[in-house]
Each structure stands twice: as structure tokens, then as C-alpha cells.
Write a protein that holds these residues in place. Structure first.
Motif, PDB file in Angstrom:
ATOM      1  N   HIS A 124      61.694   3.570  42.172  1.00 51.76           N
ATOM      2  CA  HIS A 124      62.936   4.035  41.559  1.00 51.76           C
ATOM      3  C   HIS A 124      63.506   2.983  40.610  1.00 51.76           C
ATOM      4  O   HIS A 124      63.925   3.300  39.487  1.00 51.76           O
ATOM      5  CB  HIS A 124      63.950   4.376  42.651  1.00 51.76           C
ATOM      6  N   CYS A 125      63.526   1.728  41.059  1.00 52.41           N
ATOM      7  CA  CYS A 125      64.084   0.647  40.239  1.00 52.41           C
ATOM      8  C   CYS A 125      63.285   0.454  38.956  1.00 52.41           C
ATOM      9  O   CYS A 125      63.851   0.131  37.904  1.00 52.41           O
ATOM     10  CB  CYS A 125      64.126  -0.652  41.043  1.00 52.41           C
ATOM     11  N   ASN A 127      61.318   2.906  37.479  1.00 57.21           N
ATOM     12  CA  ASN A 127      61.363   4.117  36.650  1.00 57.21           C
ATOM     13  C   ASN A 127      62.663   4.273  35.870  1.00 57.21           C
ATOM     14  O   ASN A 127      62.660   4.775  34.740  1.00 57.21           O
ATOM     15  CB  ASN A 127      61.143   5.349  37.525  1.00 57.21           C
ATOM     16  N   ILE A 128      63.790   3.854  36.467  1.00 57.41           N
ATOM     17  CA  ILE A 128      65.069   4.107  35.789  1.00 57.41           C
ATOM     18  C   ILE A 128      65.268   3.244  34.544  1.00 57.41           C
ATOM     19  O   ILE A 128      66.133   3.542  33.713  1.00 57.41           O
ATOM     20  CB  ILE A 128      66.286   3.936  36.739  1.00 57.41           C
ATOM     21  N   VAL A 129      64.447   2.179  34.376  1.00 53.57           N
ATOM     22  CA  VAL A 129      64.596   1.346  33.172  1.00 53.57           C
ATOM     23  C   VAL A 129      63.452   1.564  32.178  1.00 53.57           C
ATOM     24  O   VAL A 129      63.451   0.987  31.101  1.00 53.57           O
ATOM     25  CB  VAL A 129      64.708  -0.157  33.537  1.00 53.57           C
ATOM     26  N   ARG A 130      62.448   2.363  32.558  1.00 55.08           N
ATOM     27  CA  ARG A 130      61.343   2.742  31.679  1.00 55.08           C
ATOM     28  C   ARG A 130      60.714   1.529  30.971  1.00 55.08           C
ATOM     29  O   ARG A 130      60.726   1.427  29.728  1.00 55.08           O
ATOM     30  CB  ARG A 130      61.818   3.777  30.645  1.00 55.08           C
ATOM     31  N   ASP A 152      56.268   6.281  37.244  1.00 54.55           N
ATOM     32  CA  ASP A 152      56.006   7.063  36.047  1.00 54.55           C
ATOM     33  C   ASP A 152      54.887   6.381  35.262  1.00 54.55           C
ATOM     34  O   ASP A 152      54.792   5.143  35.237  1.00 54.55           O
ATOM     35  CB  ASP A 152      57.260   7.148  35.179  1.00 54.55           C
ATOM     36  N   TYR A 200      70.131  -5.286  39.528  1.00 52.14           N
ATOM     37  CA  TYR A 200      70.344  -4.130  40.391  1.00 52.14           C
ATOM     38  C   TYR A 200      71.416  -4.391  41.443  1.00 52.14           C
ATOM     39  O   TYR A 200      71.527  -5.502  41.976  1.00 52.14           O
ATOM     40  CB  TYR A 200      69.038  -3.750  41.091  1.00 52.14           C
ATOM     41  N   LYS A 209      71.368   0.674  41.701  1.00 49.75           N
ATOM     42  CA  LYS A 209      71.665   1.035  40.312  1.00 49.75           C
ATOM     43  C   LYS A 209      71.359  -0.173  39.435  1.00 49.75           C
ATOM     44  O   LYS A 209      71.605  -1.316  39.830  1.00 49.75           O
ATOM     45  CB  LYS A 209      73.125   1.448  40.153  1.00 49.75           C
ATOM     46  N   TYR A 420      75.770   1.063  33.547  1.00 52.09           N
ATOM     47  CA  TYR A 420      74.447   1.044  34.168  1.00 52.09           C
ATOM     48  C   TYR A 420      73.428   1.698  33.247  1.00 52.09           C
ATOM     49  O   TYR A 420      73.771   2.359  32.257  1.00 52.09           O
ATOM     50  CB  TYR A 420      74.466   1.802  35.500  1.00 52.09           C
ATOM     51  N   ASP A 422      71.836   4.227  34.111  1.00 53.46           N
ATOM     52  CA  ASP A 422      72.095   5.642  34.374  1.00 53.46           C
ATOM     53  C   ASP A 422      73.521   5.977  33.933  1.00 53.46           C
ATOM     54  O   ASP A 422      74.494   5.478  34.497  1.00 53.46           O
ATOM     55  CB  ASP A 422      71.912   5.905  35.866  1.00 53.46           C
TER      56      ASP A 422
END
Length: 599
Positions: A124-125, A127-130, A152, A200, A209, A420, A422
């Protein structure tokens, strides 16, 4: 507070505020100077003086600067453009700081991954920053492997430290690159508004987050705390907190480096190793957080624990129940307790050492530091709005949520909020139309009380405080009362749902030395706490689960509840008829569940 104390407090806060503002305000006014430029200047000024020290490696100011240049070249050669992310999973060491500085010089943003995470949470950590690239220390490849199936597609994988099948090795590649500064034509045009890091949140109440930490915030944190601690080039700061969090990796390290001081880096906290490190490496300051001080206080006497040259301990989370005992036993000349969060815009300093306070905003400073405590509905977990639709400020002594106004003004440098990765998470932290139409305020998520002199006292995290018998119960205040009982080494307080009752009953997980004297413990809690706040259920554990920054984990404990069949840990119940703690048997649990035994 007597006249002399009042004068001393005002002087301490005036001096502290002036020092801090004098260092931070110029950052807001010089938008093209970033920490990348600062380190170049430090390398010229301090050359071969040790900057970053550890058992693994030592980097001088010049070597730190040059090592970062190699990583900048690697980043440029592998497609990192302004704003692109690189994820970093590496234990504490000087190289860590060189990696993210080099990526920043290329215009990239480094996501500082928690080395304790695995599986879906770690994925998750990422993927959320790609990210375009992921760098993993070889010793952490197995942990990273648990997350790979959840990632991803897209990032290129790099290992660091040793060869690994299927991975490109970054450190040997970087070793062969030039260490001179990037030519002017290859340097991205960076400003303080550009992102530098993703750091995070601890994830105590859900998935972490990724906070946006731009170049302004990096420098602001470093210079503000360097000024608050009055760091000089002769200081050496001890860092055993994770470099992937702001306290260790930006605040403490940067506070020393920007003043020309040095940093000793330990891979992780060890109560047995702590005083050897402090004394043997001639440290003058150490950074604490959470329960680190309690762990030290509960440890056996160490022959070096008072033979240090420490002048200051700086951090947040030092609870009032151990403050004076900690300072006295280890002969700490001064403690600088403060309040702040990586992404937050509410910053407080306890410049005069008021025991238990997280900081103060004197009356004369209120226009510069726009922070309020507002009335709060614990059950709804929302601030209370008055008949006019605006929030209601708490009078002195009343507990409410601390909020801080969001403004982008160089004269109020701490009030910015960058949000964030997100956007939805960013939106949840912002309240609008708080005291007037169109204003915007950051929700800290912390319950505080402020006294008439402007001192703030932390009460609890929103979500931790619970209601029982029509009253609000602060988990931190119960923990403080319980922790001073002889033999109790650690206490984690939380509320659990009980069928056929309103609210949540108090439960406490305890780590104790020897056997707990239940009768004496009951007498103690009756003396220390009102009836509604006394723990109803006790759970004895060998250790309390914490995050890497020593924040106690409560979510899993709340889910597990108090069913004896669900845990091997001993459970005790405050029997309402016997007015004593008794073993919680399956039969008693069944009676409580069925409502035959009323709490």
C-alpha cells in the motif's frame, strides 16, 4: 505561578521564539534555496569534519555531499524527472540520508518506507506514491518479497548491499559514478514548494498515509528545531529513531547538520546499548519519542548512565508520571518537550521545562502561532458547532481538539499544510468555516487542554478516548495513574464494547514485574481514578506491541476484546459485586455477554 517564574517563562519563550523565527522566516522568503544547496555550502564550510557517524560507515560533510552527487547522477541516468518518486527501504545508516538527498538533487521525491512493514501494508505504501524505482537493502529482501504480489506493475527494482538474483545492484553502480556536482544544465529548477520526501504516518489506526514533505518543510523542520535546541557546531546528536520518520531522519539529523554539528546513528533503539553509545561517542543531545524514556527508566542501572556529556534531551511524548524520575536518575540538565507532526502545522515548544506540558503559546505570540482548542463531541468524533454554525473555543481547562489555521504567510512560517499523496486523506484533515466564512484549519486529531497561562497538555488521541457511564475516559490519563503502581512497567489502555451496555468499558494491557498484587492494585486505582475511569478488565502481557516509534498499538487489542477463549494471556475482571479483580473465567464471560452480570 509566582512573579519570578512568570518572568523566567516569558524570557524563555521570547528567546526561543525569536531564535526559531529568525531561522525559519528566511526560508519562506528565499524560494530557490533548498536543502540540496544547503549541503553544498556545509561541505565547503566543514570539509572533512565528521557529519554522519555509525558502526557501518562515517561520512564527512564533504563525503556526504559527494555521495549524494553520485545518487543524483544515477537518478538522472535512469529517468527521474522533477516530481518522480523513488521508494527506499533501508535500515538506519548514513548512506540513507545520502540516497534521498541525491534523488532530491535530480528533482525526484523519495518515499521513506517503514522497515517494519510487510505484505499488503508495505505494498500500500509503495502503490500510493507510484514510484519509478524501488531501492531495497538486501537484508530486507525477504520482507519486501511478502509485498511483491500486491504491488502495482511498473517500478524497477534495485538492491543495495549485496548481489541478489533478479535484482539490479545500485550501490556498486553508484560507486563508479562521478561525485562532482551536477552541471548547471542537468540541475532541475527546484523551489521550496516542490516535493522532496514522502514520509508516512505511523498507521496506528489504519493504513499509513504518505505526507507531502516539500523542500520548504524539510528546511523548516531542520532549522526550527536546530534553533529551538540552540544547536552549535560542537554538538553531536544521538539518533536511534527510524530515519524513515521525520523525528529521526529530518528533525534530529538536520538540526545537527545545518548547524555544522554531527549525528551518531544507531540502527535501532536498544536500552542496553543506549548509554554506551551516548558516552563512547561523546553525544551532547539525544532525540526521544513515545515510550523510549520509560524503557530506559525501567532498565537496570547502567554504569555509564550518569557519565555522559549530555546537555539536552529533545522529543515528544514524555509522560508526566515519569518526567522528573527520568530527568533525575539520568541527570539530564534540560528537557525540551515539543509537539508537532510530520504533516501538521501546529508546533509547540516547552521552552521552560514545565513538567507535563507539550508547550506554550504566550498571549503575545497568539497572532503569530494560530492555534486553538475547540469544543469536541467524543461520540461523534467531531468538533461542536454553535448556533451560528461556527466552532466553539474552549475556556481554560476544558478539553477539546487542538486545531491550527492554514495560511501561507512568511511571517507565520509554521502555519502551512502540504497535505498527503491521497487528496481524500488531505481533505479529511481540513475544516472550513471554523470561526469565519472561508477560513481553513488543520485538524490535529489530538485532544488537549490549555490553561490560563497558555500551556498545552496532551490528553488523548481522538478515537482513543471513549465514553463509559456517561463520562469521557482519557486513555493516557488512566495509563499514567496505572503506570505508577509498583511493578507495572507498561500500560496500554483502551475501550472495549460490552453487550447490553452503553459506551465502552475500560481495559488495560499490562506488562508487570513479577506477580501483580490485585488487591493492592484495586486499592490504588480506586484512590487515583473516579469510578467511571477505573479499568474493568486487565490483560497481562509479556510485552506491549508498539510501532517503530514506540506508539502503542490498540486496534488489534480492541478487536480481540476480552473473551478468555481468544487469548492465552491472563485476564482479570473488576467484579461489581465483590469489588475486587478476579480471574475472568469462561463462565463469567458468558454471564457478561448474556447480560446476567451487569457492569
Amino acid at each position: 505561578m509566582g512573579f519570578v517564574q512568570r518572568v523566567a517563562s516569558e524570557v524563555a519563550y521570547l528567546n526561543g521564539a525569536l531564535r526559531t523565527l529568525s531561522k525559519v522566516t528566511p526560508i519562506a522568503k528565499n524560494k530557490t534555496r533548498t536543502y540540496c544547496d544547503v549541503v553544498e555550502g556545509l561541505a565547503v564550510a566543514h570539509g572533512d569534519k565528521p557529519a554522519l557517524i555509525s558502526e557501518r560507515e562515517t561520512l564527512s560533510f564533504r563525503a556526504y555531499d559527494r555521495r549524494a552527487n553520485r545518487y543524483a547522477r544515477w537518478a538522472r541516468a535512469h529517468g527521474i524527472e522533477k516530481g518522480d518518486a523513488v521508494a527506499l527501504l533501508m535500515p538506519n545508516r548514513p548512506e540513507y540520508l545520502a540516497v534521498w538527498l541525491g534523488v532530491a538533487r535530480a528533482g525526484g521525491v523519495t518515499a521513506l518506507l517503514n522497515t517494519n512493514l510487510t505484505g499488503p501494508a508495505l505494498a500500500h505504501c509503495v502503490n500510493i506514491v507510484r514510484p519509478k524505482h524501488i531501492i531495497v537493502e538486501t537484508s530486507l529482501l525477504d520482507a519486501f518479497g511478502t509485498a511483491e504480489c500486491h504491488l502495482d506493475p511498473g517500478p524497477r527494482l534495485w538492491c543495495h548491499g549485496a548481489e541478489a538474483a533478479g535484482w539490479s545492484r545500485i550501490d556498486s553502480l553508484v560507486d563508479g559514478l562521478p561525485d562532482a556536482p551536477l552541471p548547471a544544465g542537468e540541475r532541475p529548477a527546484l523551489t521550496t514548494d516542490d516535493r522532496c520526501l514522502f514520509i508516512y504516518t505511523s498507521g496506528t489506526t489504519g493504513l499509513p498515509k504518505a505526507a507531502n514533505v516539500n523542500h520548504y518543510r524539510v528546511q523548516g523542520i531542520m532549522y526550527a528545531f536546530s534553533a529551538a535546541m540552540a544547536v552549535s557546531s560542537s554538538d553531536r546528536i544521538y539518533v536511534c529513531l527510524p530515519l524513515y520518520h521525520s523525528s529521526g531522519g529530518v528533525l534530529a539529523a538536520g538540526a545537527a547538520l545545518t548547524a555544522g554539528g554531527s549525528v551518531f546513528i544507531r540502527e535501532r533503539f536498544s536500552s542496553r546499548q543506549f548509554w554506551d553509545d551516548i558516552v563512547d561517542n561523546d553525544c551532547t543531545i539525544f532525540q526521544y519519542i513515545g515510550e523510549l524514556c520509560r524503557y530506559l527508566l525501567n532498565s537496570p542501572t547502567h554504569p555509564k548512565e550518569t557519565k555522559h556529556r549530555l546537555r539536552l534531551a529533545s522529543g515528544n511524548g514524555l509522560r508526566p508520571d515519569i518526567w522528573q524520575a527520568f530527568q533525575t536518575r539520568f541527570r539530564i540538565p534540560k528537557i525540551l518537550e515539543w509537539y508537532g507532526a510530520t504533516e501538521g502545522n501546529a508546533v509547540l515548544f516547552n521552552f521552560d521545562g514545565r513538567v507535563g506540558s507539550v508547550g506554550r503559546i504566550p498571549k503575545w505570540a497568539e497572532r503569530r502561532f494560530l492555534t486553538e482548542v475547540v469544543r469536541f463531541d467524543v461520540e461523534a468524533e467531531q468538533p461542536v458547532r454553535g448556533p451560528d454554525g461556527f466552532c466553539v473555543k474552549c475556556p481554560p481547562g476544558e478539553i477539546g481538539e487542538m486545531i491550527s489555521e492554514i495560511v501561507n504567510d512568511p511571517t507565520k512560517p509554521s502555519q502551512r499544510f502540504e497535505g498527503y499523496a491521497d487528496a481524500a486523506a488531505t481533505g479529511r484533515k481540513i475544516m472550513t468555516d471554523v470561526f469565519r466564512k472561508g477560513d481553513r484549519w488543520f485538524r490535529t486529531g489530538d485532544l488537549m487542554r490549555r490553561d490560563a497561562q497558555g500551556y498545552f497538555y496532551f490528553v488523548d488521541r481522538i478515537g482513543d478516548t471513549f465514553r463509559w457511564k456517561g463520562e469521557n475516559v482519557s486513555t493516557s490519563e488512566v495509563a499514567e495513574a496505572v503506570s505508577v503502581f509498583p511493578g507495572v512497567q507498561e500500560a496500554n489502555v483502551y475501550g472495549v464494547r460490552v453487550p447490553n451496555t452503553e459506551g465502552r468499558a475500560g481495559m488495560v494491557a499490562l506488562v508487570v514485574e513479577g506477580d501483580l498484587d490485585l488487591q493492592a492494585f484495586h486499592t490504588h486505582v480506586c484512590r487515583q481514578l473516579p469510578a467511571y475511569a477505573r479499568p474493568v478488565i486487565l490483560r497481562i502481557q509479556s510485552e506491549i506491541s508498539t510501532t517503530s516509534t514506540f506508539k502503542q498499538r490498540k486496534v488489534d487489542l480492541v478487536k480481540e476484546g476480552f473473551d478468555p477463549a481468544g487469548t492465552p494471556d491472563p485476564l482479570f475482571f473488576l467484579h461489581p459485586g465483590l469489588q475486587a479483580y478476579v480471574p475472568l473465567t469462561p463462565g463469567l464471560y458468558s454471564d457478561i455477554e448474556a447480560g446476567r452480570l451487569k457492569l
